[in-house]
Write an enzyme that holds these catalytic residues in place. Structure first.
Site, PDB file in Angstrom:
ATOM      1  N   THR A  47       0.824  -1.207   0.000  1.00 46.21           N
ATOM      2  CA  THR A  47       0.000   0.000   0.000  1.00 46.21           C
ATOM      3  C   THR A  47       0.859   1.257   0.000  1.00 46.21           C
ATOM      4  O   THR A  47       0.424   2.308  -0.472  1.00 46.21           O
ATOM      5  CB  THR A  47      -0.932   0.008   1.228  1.00 46.21           C
ATOM      6  OG1 THR A  47      -1.608  -1.244   1.301  1.00 46.21           O
ATOM      7  CG2 THR A  47      -1.949   1.126   1.146  1.00 46.21           C
ATOM      8  N   TYR A 135       5.006 -12.454   4.909  1.00 49.54           N
ATOM      9  CA  TYR A 135       3.912 -11.847   4.143  1.00 49.54           C
ATOM     10  C   TYR A 135       3.676 -12.701   2.905  1.00 49.54           C
ATOM     11  O   TYR A 135       4.469 -12.689   1.962  1.00 49.54           O
ATOM     12  CB  TYR A 135       4.295 -10.415   3.774  1.00 49.54           C
ATOM     13  CG  TYR A 135       3.316  -9.639   2.923  1.00 49.54           C
ATOM     14  CD1 TYR A 135       1.985 -10.020   2.779  1.00 49.54           C
ATOM     15  CD2 TYR A 135       3.723  -8.482   2.265  1.00 49.54           C
ATOM     16  CE1 TYR A 135       1.102  -9.289   1.999  1.00 49.54           C
ATOM     17  CE2 TYR A 135       2.859  -7.735   1.491  1.00 49.54           C
ATOM     18  CZ  TYR A 135       1.554  -8.140   1.357  1.00 49.54           C
ATOM     19  OH  TYR A 135       0.686  -7.415   0.581  1.00 49.54           O
ATOM     20  N   LYS A 164       1.463 -12.488   7.769  1.00 51.16           N
ATOM     21  CA  LYS A 164       0.320 -11.815   7.148  1.00 51.16           C
ATOM     22  C   LYS A 164      -0.079 -12.677   5.956  1.00 51.16           C
ATOM     23  O   LYS A 164       0.696 -12.844   5.008  1.00 51.16           O
ATOM     24  CB  LYS A 164       0.706 -10.409   6.690  1.00 51.16           C
ATOM     25  CG  LYS A 164      -0.368  -9.706   5.861  1.00 51.16           C
ATOM     26  CD  LYS A 164       0.153  -8.383   5.305  1.00 51.16           C
ATOM     27  CE  LYS A 164      -0.870  -7.729   4.381  1.00 51.16           C
ATOM     28  NZ  LYS A 164      -0.335  -6.473   3.760  1.00 51.16           N
ATOM     29  N   VAL A 205      -4.044  -6.967   8.938  1.00 53.16           N
ATOM     30  CA  VAL A 205      -3.215  -5.908   8.367  1.00 53.16           C
ATOM     31  C   VAL A 205      -4.055  -5.279   7.270  1.00 53.16           C
ATOM     32  O   VAL A 205      -4.342  -5.917   6.255  1.00 53.16           O
ATOM     33  CB  VAL A 205      -1.888  -6.441   7.819  1.00 53.16           C
ATOM     34  CG1 VAL A 205      -1.037  -5.283   7.292  1.00 53.16           C
ATOM     35  CG2 VAL A 205      -1.125  -7.212   8.891  1.00 53.16           C
TER      36      VAL A 205
END
Length: 290
Positions: A47, A135, A164, A205
């Site tokens: 992001t 992740y 995540k 998250v």
């Protein structure tokens, strides 16, 4: 280390010239902590447009976020890449910058095997004293880390403390069942926040928490307090926002939403492009309804 229940993957504000906007970055950090109730903030994640940030920009963002947050939230540095040596270098710089942890994405493009993934993450984690969050986001990396590999890392490497997961609930549940009790599993999918909690995830998250963090935190707390009907109602009220913010490649629409909300954070770096007129109007109506 506990990163809390609600982690926001922060967008990186840019000036009209495409440089990091430090003044707005400070305002956004304050907003995420004080208004949106983030327990932790990821800096230079997907992001945050990490693919187009230079190493120098990333490290300065890490330092800035640590200073601005002043202990009000934990700062997690996105230091993963598809180059193990480079990830080790950037993680060391993040540690020197004073962050609270590192987020390491599954290597993209070069398509490593599961054994290659294990060795990659083990090498980075053993190079640092920072707590590490894995992740797994196969929609962006093509390769998906298997639950078995994640569990193996959780068992073998003491500072790999969380993951995540942008994957199915079955995948999330398998990791939770097999990993040590202290290992924290987060969903990276806003729309799966409540279902993931229901199968034992620790938190989310989030991208939507830029806009709806307060309501998301209330949903999490309601679930943890046993008020499941209230949590479900809050979740349902958030689903249109979750869907709307991902109608274009992220962070296109969350940046536009922040602008419409009165906190403009600038545009995007190519190859991402800004929301068009139709996307903006649809988002405006969604925010008004929300």
């Amino acid at each position: 280390m506990d990163y809390g229940r609600l982690i926001t993957a922060m967008a990186t504000p840019f000036t009209p010239k495409g440089e990091v906007d430090w003044e707005t970055a400070g305002k956004l950090i304050d907003e995420l902590i004080d208004v949106q109730k983030s327990d932790s903030i990821v800096i230079s994640g997907t992001t945050g447009e990490s693919p187009t940030l230079t190493d120098e920009e990333k490290v300065e963002l890490f330092r800035f976020a640590v200073s601005r947050s002043a202990g009000r939230a934990r700062i997690i540095a996105g230091t993963g890449s598809n180059d193990t040596a480079h990830s080790i270098h950037l993680t060391a710089a993040a540690e020197q910058a004073g962050v609270d942890g590192a987020l390491l994405v599954v290597p993209y493009y070069n398509k490593p095997s599961q054994e290659g993934l294990y060795r990659h993450f083990k090498a980075i984690a053993e190079s640092t004293s920072l707590p590490v969050m894995l992740y797994n986001v196969p929609g962006r990396t093509i390769v998906s880390m298997s639950p078995e590999t994640t569990i193996r890392l959780a068992r073998d490497v003491s500072n790999i403390i969380a993951t995540k997961e942008c994957h199915s609930l079955e995948h999330v549940a398998e990791i939770i069942s097999g990993a040590p009790d202290s290992f924290l599993v987060y969903t990276g999918d806003d729309s799966a926040a409540l279902p993931a909690l229901a199968v034992g995830a620790h938190g989310v998250v989030s991208v939507a928490s830029h806009i709806a963090g307060g309501r998301m935190k209330a949903m999490i707390e309601a679930f943890l307090d046993g008020r499941t009907a209230e949590a479900a109602e809050l979740h349902r009220s958030l689903v249109p926002l979750y869907k709307g913010l991902f109608a274009a490649p992220s962070p296109t629409l969350v940046k536009k939403a922040l602008e419409l909300k009165g906190l403009p954070v600038g545009g995007l770096r190519l190859p991402l492009i800004e929301a068009d007129a139709d996307e903006t109007e649809t988002l405006r109506q969604l925010l008004q309804a929300y």
